[in-house]
Design a protein around this motif. Structure first.
Motif, PDB file in Angstrom:
ATOM      1  N   PHE A  42       0.821  -1.208   0.000  1.00  0.00           N
ATOM      2  CA  PHE A  42       0.000   0.000   0.000  1.00  0.00           C
ATOM      3  C   PHE A  42       0.855   1.259   0.000  1.00  0.00           C
ATOM      4  N   THR A  58      -8.194   2.846   2.318  1.00  0.00           N
ATOM      5  CA  THR A  58      -7.384   2.524   3.484  1.00  0.00           C
ATOM      6  C   THR A  58      -6.418   1.414   3.129  1.00  0.00           C
ATOM      7  N   ASP A  59      -5.399   1.251   3.950  1.00  0.00           N
ATOM      8  CA  ASP A  59      -4.449   0.177   3.678  1.00  0.00           C
ATOM      9  C   ASP A  59      -5.119  -1.189   3.778  1.00  0.00           C
ATOM     10  N   GLU A  60      -6.109  -1.336   4.673  1.00  0.00           N
ATOM     11  CA  GLU A  60      -6.826  -2.610   4.790  1.00  0.00           C
ATOM     12  C   GLU A  60      -7.621  -2.912   3.524  1.00  0.00           C
ATOM     13  N   ASP A  61      -8.293  -1.882   2.991  1.00  0.00           N
ATOM     14  CA  ASP A  61      -9.052  -2.056   1.742  1.00  0.00           C
ATOM     15  C   ASP A  61      -8.119  -2.433   0.597  1.00  0.00           C
ATOM     16  N   TYR A  62      -7.008  -1.746   0.530  1.00  0.00           N
ATOM     17  CA  TYR A  62      -6.040  -2.011  -0.533  1.00  0.00           C
ATOM     18  C   TYR A  62      -5.514  -3.444  -0.440  1.00  0.00           C
ATOM     19  N   GLU A  63      -5.106  -3.855   0.756  1.00  0.00           N
ATOM     20  CA  GLU A  63      -4.559  -5.200   0.936  1.00  0.00           C
ATOM     21  C   GLU A  63      -5.592  -6.274   0.593  1.00  0.00           C
ATOM     22  N   LYS A  64      -6.839  -6.041   0.988  1.00  0.00           N
ATOM     23  CA  LYS A  64      -7.904  -7.005   0.687  1.00  0.00           C
ATOM     24  C   LYS A  64      -8.128  -7.108  -0.821  1.00  0.00           C
TER      25      LYS A  64
END
Length: 151
Positions: A42, A58-64
């Motif tokens: 990210f 968000t970094d979580e959205d990107y990683e998912k």
């Protein structure tokens, strides 16, 4: 001669064409394949084009999203290898530099060949766009076969 072949993919039709050729090659020499997709973390997107700020990702959205995309790309290659009766494992890694990720995965997986596609760009387009394949060739200590894909 070759026992374990790394097949990197970016999910494009051209890299899928190269992966298919790699599977055919693996079958002909009795090798297994490791399908690989390299994502960039990210943090690599922040500041590059302002993606995070512009889209409020968000970094979580990107990683998912990156994990889902990677799984889709790898499933395509895995399904193709299984159809061809070639033993396959899949791996997704994250690296700021895609070429470094490919070379490191080849070492980690004990591959003795990297089978990678090339768009065959030259001149100014190659200079401007860069080439993961050229970078892999310069970094790799493992034999590397470049498959020139057909547009």
């Amino acid at each position: 001669m070759f026992k374990k072949i790394l097949l990197p993919t970016d999910g494009s039709p051209l890299s899928c064409q190269a992966a298919n050729a790699g599977i055919i090659f693996a079958r002909s020499v009795g090798a297994e394949v490791v399908a690989l997709h390299v994502t960039q973390p990210f943090a690599a997107t922040i500041g590059f084009d302002g993606m995070a700020a512009a889209y409020a990702i968000t970094d979580e959205d990107y990683e998912k999203a990156a994990a889902e995309q990677s799984a889709k790309y790898l499933k395509h290659i895995s399904d193709r290898a299984e159809t061809a009766d070639v033993k396959v494992t899949t791996r997704s890694v994250s690296n700021f530099n895609v070429a470094d990720g490919i070379v490191q995965a080849a070492a980690d997986e004990h591959c003795d060949l990297i089978f990678i596609g090339s768009h065959g760009r030259n001149g100014l387009s190659r200079l401007l766009l860069g080439s993961v394949t050229v970078k892999v060739l310069s970094l790799s200590r493992v034999a590397t076969l470049v498959f020139h894909v057909k547009e």
